[in-house]
Design an enzyme around this catalytic site. Structure first.
Site, PDB file in Angstrom:
ATOM      1  N   THR A 179       0.825  -1.208   0.000  1.00 20.66           N
ATOM      2  CA  THR A 179       0.000   0.000   0.000  1.00 20.66           C
ATOM      3  C   THR A 179       0.864   1.266   0.000  1.00 20.66           C
ATOM      4  O   THR A 179       0.593   2.189  -0.775  1.00 20.66           O
ATOM      5  CB  THR A 179      -0.986  -0.015   1.183  1.00 20.66           C
ATOM      6  OG1 THR A 179      -1.803  -1.185   1.081  1.00 20.66           O
ATOM      7  CG2 THR A 179      -1.865   1.226   1.192  1.00 20.66           C
ATOM      8  N   GLU A 199       1.257   9.455  -5.866  1.00 18.67           N
ATOM      9  CA  GLU A 199       1.811  10.790  -5.624  1.00 18.67           C
ATOM     10  C   GLU A 199       2.800  11.163  -6.725  1.00 18.67           C
ATOM     11  O   GLU A 199       2.820  12.302  -7.200  1.00 18.67           O
ATOM     12  CB  GLU A 199       2.495  10.858  -4.256  1.00 18.67           C
ATOM     13  CG  GLU A 199       1.534  10.909  -3.102  1.00 18.67           C
ATOM     14  CD  GLU A 199       2.175  11.466  -1.850  1.00 18.67           C
ATOM     15  OE1 GLU A 199       2.736  12.586  -1.914  1.00 18.67           O
ATOM     16  OE2 GLU A 199       2.114  10.791  -0.820  1.00 18.67           O
ATOM     17  N   HIS A 201      -6.999   0.428  -1.125  1.00 16.89           N
ATOM     18  CA  HIS A 201      -6.181  -0.569  -1.812  1.00 16.89           C
ATOM     19  C   HIS A 201      -7.054  -1.811  -1.891  1.00 16.89           C
ATOM     20  O   HIS A 201      -7.272  -2.493  -0.891  1.00 16.89           O
ATOM     21  CB  HIS A 201      -4.894  -0.832  -1.023  1.00 16.89           C
ATOM     22  CG  HIS A 201      -3.879  -1.617  -1.782  1.00 16.89           C
ATOM     23  ND1 HIS A 201      -2.563  -1.680  -1.394  1.00 16.89           N
ATOM     24  CD2 HIS A 201      -3.958  -2.378  -2.898  1.00 16.89           C
ATOM     25  CE1 HIS A 201      -1.888  -2.445  -2.233  1.00 16.89           C
ATOM     26  NE2 HIS A 201      -2.731  -2.881  -3.162  1.00 16.89           N
TER      27      HIS A 201
END
Length: 118
Positions: free
Chosen positions: A34, A42, A68
């Site tokens: 994750t 990002e 996730h």
């Protein structure tokens, strides 16, 4: 290139030993982690902004809200996409997704704030 709603950036990567959960702690599975999924989301958002900003500006992440939803094993390919969905002065919000074989691996939103490099 100008920053507009709908502008997108996509990247592809292969799950390997450097981005799996088991590298964090013994006993965790050998699947796409994750934290690495979020980092790639990002990164896609940052790279999109980098293409539109002048040399004296950059951006910093300020908020992440993702799920996730599917695990990926070593060797599987993941596509990570960031799409601009809101621009509020210097705050830019992205829809971020990670997919593999048309399945949603993860999705959510990420916000970045545009700053001067100084």
């Amino acid at each position: 290139m100008t920053l507009d709603i709908g502008l997108s950036f996509e990247k592809e990567l292969t799950v390997n030993e450097t981005n799996i959960a088991s590298r964090f702690e013994e006993g965790l599975p050998d699947v796409f982690s994750t934290p690495d999924m979020i980092q790639e989301m990002e990164s896609a958002s940052y790279r999109l902004l980098k293409k539109t900003l002048p040399e004296n500006q950059t951006s910093v992440g300020t908020h992440v809200n993702v799920s996730h939803d599917k695990s990926l094993r070593v060797g599987q390919v993941v596509h990570v996409k960031a799409v601009v969905i809101d621009i509020d002065r210097k705050k830019v919000t992205f829809s971020v997704t990670a997919t593999s074989d048309e399945d949603i691996v993860g999705r959510g939103t990420h916000s970045r704030f545009i700053i001067d490099k100084e």
